[in-house]
Scaffold this active site. Structure first.
Site, mmCIF file in Angstrom:
data_model
loop_
_atom_site.group_PDB
_atom_site.id
_atom_site.type_symbol
_atom_site.label_atom_id
_atom_site.label_comp_id
_atom_site.label_asym_id
_atom_site.label_seq_id
_atom_site.Cartn_x
_atom_site.Cartn_y
_atom_site.Cartn_z
ATOM 1 N N GLU A 96 0.817 -1.210 0.000
ATOM 2 C CA GLU A 96 0.000 0.000 0.000
ATOM 3 C C GLU A 96 0.856 1.267 0.000
ATOM 4 O O GLU A 96 1.950 1.297 0.543
ATOM 5 C CB GLU A 96 -0.930 -0.017 1.224
ATOM 6 C CG GLU A 96 -1.979 -1.126 1.092
ATOM 7 C CD GLU A 96 -2.912 -1.243 2.288
ATOM 8 O OE1 GLU A 96 -4.126 -1.322 2.062
ATOM 9 O OE2 GLU A 96 -2.431 -1.275 3.437
ATOM 10 N N CYS A 109 3.474 8.414 1.730
ATOM 11 C CA CYS A 109 3.996 7.360 2.593
ATOM 12 C C CYS A 109 4.203 6.107 1.736
ATOM 13 O O CYS A 109 3.245 5.515 1.251
ATOM 14 C CB CYS A 109 2.995 7.116 3.716
ATOM 15 S SG CYS A 109 3.517 5.896 4.902
ATOM 16 N N CYS A 116 6.073 -7.348 6.404
ATOM 17 C CA CYS A 116 7.286 -7.001 7.151
ATOM 18 C C CYS A 116 7.730 -8.233 7.924
ATOM 19 O O CYS A 116 6.902 -8.931 8.496
ATOM 20 C CB CYS A 116 7.000 -5.856 8.128
ATOM 21 S SG CYS A 116 8.483 -5.231 8.969
ATOM 22 N N CYS A 120 6.484 -6.306 15.325
ATOM 23 C CA CYS A 120 6.156 -5.342 16.380
ATOM 24 C C CYS A 120 4.704 -5.600 16.788
ATOM 25 O O CYS A 120 3.824 -5.676 15.912
ATOM 26 C CB CYS A 120 6.351 -3.921 15.873
ATOM 27 S SG CYS A 120 8.038 -3.633 15.264
ATOM 28 N N CYS A 123 1.663 -3.382 15.554
ATOM 29 C CA CYS A 123 1.599 -3.001 14.133
ATOM 30 C C CYS A 123 0.887 -4.063 13.309
ATOM 31 O O CYS A 123 1.254 -5.236 13.353
ATOM 32 C CB CYS A 123 3.015 -2.779 13.594
ATOM 33 S SG CYS A 123 3.083 -2.463 11.821
ATOM 34 N N CYS A 345 -1.033 5.179 10.375
ATOM 35 C CA CYS A 345 0.207 4.480 10.754
ATOM 36 C C CYS A 345 -0.100 3.134 11.363
ATOM 37 O O CYS A 345 -0.894 3.018 12.282
ATOM 38 C CB CYS A 345 0.968 5.245 11.831
ATOM 39 S SG CYS A 345 1.430 6.874 11.388
HETATM 40 N N1 SAH Z 1 9.047 -0.304 9.555
HETATM 41 C C1 SAH Z 1 9.399 1.047 9.746
HETATM 42 C C2 SAH Z 1 8.541 2.008 8.970
HETATM 43 C C3 SAH Z 1 7.032 1.758 8.902
HETATM 44 S S1 SAH Z 1 6.032 2.020 10.307
HETATM 45 C C4 SAH Z 1 9.353 1.406 11.217
HETATM 46 O O1 SAH Z 1 8.858 0.613 11.994
HETATM 47 O O2 SAH Z 1 9.862 2.447 11.567
HETATM 48 C C5 SAH Z 1 5.730 3.769 10.490
HETATM 49 C C6 SAH Z 1 5.467 4.151 11.948
HETATM 50 O O3 SAH Z 1 4.150 3.762 12.411
HETATM 51 C C7 SAH Z 1 6.454 3.483 12.900
HETATM 52 O O4 SAH Z 1 6.913 4.382 13.857
HETATM 53 C C8 SAH Z 1 5.587 2.432 13.527
HETATM 54 O O5 SAH Z 1 6.140 1.999 14.735
HETATM 55 C C9 SAH Z 1 4.268 3.149 13.680
HETATM 56 N N2 SAH Z 1 3.133 2.269 13.946
HETATM 57 C C10 SAH Z 1 3.023 0.959 13.669
HETATM 58 N N3 SAH Z 1 1.814 0.489 14.062
HETATM 59 C C11 SAH Z 1 1.141 1.532 14.598
HETATM 60 C C12 SAH Z 1 -0.175 1.698 15.141
HETATM 61 N N4 SAH Z 1 -1.019 0.675 15.181
HETATM 62 N N5 SAH Z 1 -0.535 2.918 15.578
HETATM 63 C C13 SAH Z 1 0.307 3.958 15.481
HETATM 64 N N6 SAH Z 1 1.552 3.872 14.959
HETATM 65 C C14 SAH Z 1 1.979 2.665 14.524
HETATM 66 FE FE1 SF4 Z 2 7.586 -3.757 10.540
HETATM 67 FE FE2 SF4 Z 2 5.443 -2.585 11.588
HETATM 68 FE FE3 SF4 Z 2 7.575 -3.056 13.108
HETATM 69 FE FE4 SF4 Z 2 7.694 -1.163 11.228
HETATM 70 S S1 SF4 Z 2 6.374 -1.130 13.017
HETATM 71 S S2 SF4 Z 2 9.258 -2.747 11.683
HETATM 72 S S3 SF4 Z 2 6.393 -2.097 9.620
HETATM 73 S S4 SF4 Z 2 6.275 -4.612 12.137
#
Ligand code: SAH
Ligand code: SF4
Length: 371
Positions: A96, A109, A116, A120, A123, A345
């Site tokens: 996306e 974005c 991924c 995390c 996420c 995000c």
């Molecule tokens: N993988 C990279 C970039 C993509 S995520 C990273 O983790 O940095 C972009 C941002 O959104 C990151 O800071 C991530 O931690 C945050 N993020 C992920 N899931 C989220 C959620 N459910 N609510 C708010 N922010 C979130």
């Molecule tokens: Fe991957 Fe989501 Fe963690 Fe970013 S925040 S490294 S996209 S699992």
């Protein structure tokens, strides 16, 4: 018979690759420069319109090559004007891209991977099993597609709506460094797409060995998904921390070549109710990052179907922000955008993956996604 898909796609090739294609067609090197201009400055996709190339070359190109965009499975626009494209690549994989417009500017974005490999816990993308790196053309293609969508060709120098890029879509960009670097070099080229390194931010969960390279070779702004200030908690929230713990991450930030007081490293911190949102943690974060040019970005947690966390209440987020402000740091609270189309995000996850999970789960996800 040659089908469109078998022809070499020129969109997303760098200067050397384009030169090789031109040489392969028996043409002079200056033709590569002309092609570059048509593809990346003008956004032209039809060789017939590339008038400076001359008829015979245009015909040869049309035979052997194409200038394509990634396929679009769906395009949605939020009530707040955020736009999301679900891309479907040639192999059927999906990723996306999200555009977040402001008054007179906006950030695109961009995704770096399908899914991924990291997991995390807050996420949605991290729950998607299917993962592959995106190629440089697939990464550059996301910007070109958005430019098409907003009619921003030829590459305007001023007054662009698509003014900034954030590598914050699906995937961990520093796990796909080579392709991301090649793509960003194309994007930054002043004779083409021409987006300055100062308008590009790469977000990483903390792939320490690649951070320095990113600053030295690309010079883009850095954002770090910190989310916790103690290793025991960060090991859970951002599991890559087990490999590269806070001490090593902080050392890498201190040494980041492209940061200074005027160009600060963004510390992203997702606010999870009762998990990482106490005043003591805000103060600990200040101690942890002392002496490093940082600014904070507090992200209210965006829920997704089945998410194991809740968003911190607004007054808790404000208090956290004030503590950072009082210590002299900028710490805005990110306004969630595109939640109604699951574009905020951490909400990105491809629909094909949802469909694969069977009818019940897919339906639950869809209900959540349109709520
Ligand atoms: N993988 C990279 C970039 C993509 S995520 C990273 O983790 O940095 C972009 C941002 O959104 C990151 O800071 C991530 O931690 C945050 N993020 C992920 N899931 C989220 C959620 N459910 N609510 C708010 N922010 C979130
Ligand atoms: Fe991957 Fe989501 Fe963690 Fe970013 S925040 S490294 S996209 S699992």
């Amino acid at each position: 018979m040659t089908t469109a898909d078998e022809r070499t796609n020129l969109a997303g090739l760098d200067r050397a690759e384009l030169a090789a294609v031109v040489a392969g067609l028996g043409e002079k090197p200056f033709r590569a420069k002309q092609l570059w201009h048509w593809i990346y400055h003008r956004g032209e996709t039809d060789f017939a319109n590339m008038t400076t190339l001359g008829g015979p070359l245009r015909a040869k190109l049309a035979e052997a090559c194409a200038v394509r965009r990634p396929g679009v499975a769906t395009e949605q626009t939020s009530t707040d004007r955020t736009r999301k494209w679900l891309l479907r690549f040639d192999d059927g994989n999906e990723a996306e891209t999200v555009f977040i417009p402001e008054e007179d500017r906006g950030a695109l974005c961009i995704s770096s991977q399908v899914g991924c490999t990291l997991t995390c816990t807050f996420c949605h993308t991290g729950t998607q099993k299917l993962v592959r790196n995106l190629t440089a053309p697939e990464i550059v293609g996301q910007l070109m597609l958005a430019r098409d969508s907003y009619g921003e060709w030829p590459s305007p120098k001023d007054g662009r709506l698509l003014s900034n890029i954030v590598m914050m879509g699906m995937g961990e960009p520093l796990f796909n460094y080579d392709n991301v670097a090649q793509a960003l070099k194309i994007v930054m080229d002043p004779e083409g797409l021409a987006i300055s390194k100062r308008r590009i931010t790469l977000s990483t969960s903390g792939v320490v060995p690649e951070i320095h390279r990113c600053g030295a070779e690309l010079g883009v702004n850095l954002a770090i998904s910190l989310h916790a200030v103690r290793d025991d908690l960060r090991d859970v929230l951002v599991p890559i921390n087990k490999k590269y713990p806070l001490k090593e991450l902080v050392a890498a930030l201190r040494a980041y070549p492209a940061a200074n007081n005027a160009r600060r490293i963004t510390i992203e911190y997702v606010m999870l109710k009762g998990v990482n949102d106490s005043p003591a943690e805000a103060r600990e974060m200040i101690r942890l990052l002392k002496g490093i040019p940082v600014k904070f970005n507090l992200i209210p947690f965006n829920v997704w179907p089945g998410a194991p966390y809740e968003m911190s209440p607004p007054h808790v987020i404000r208090r956290f922000s004030e503590i950072l402000n009082d210590a002299g740091y900028s710490a805005p609270i990110r306004v969630p955008r595109g939640r109604d189309i699951m574009a905020a995000c951490g909400q990105l996850k491809s629909a094909s993956e949802r469909a694969r999970k069977g009818r019940a789960t897919a339906m639950a996800a869809q209900v959540g996604g349109t709520a």
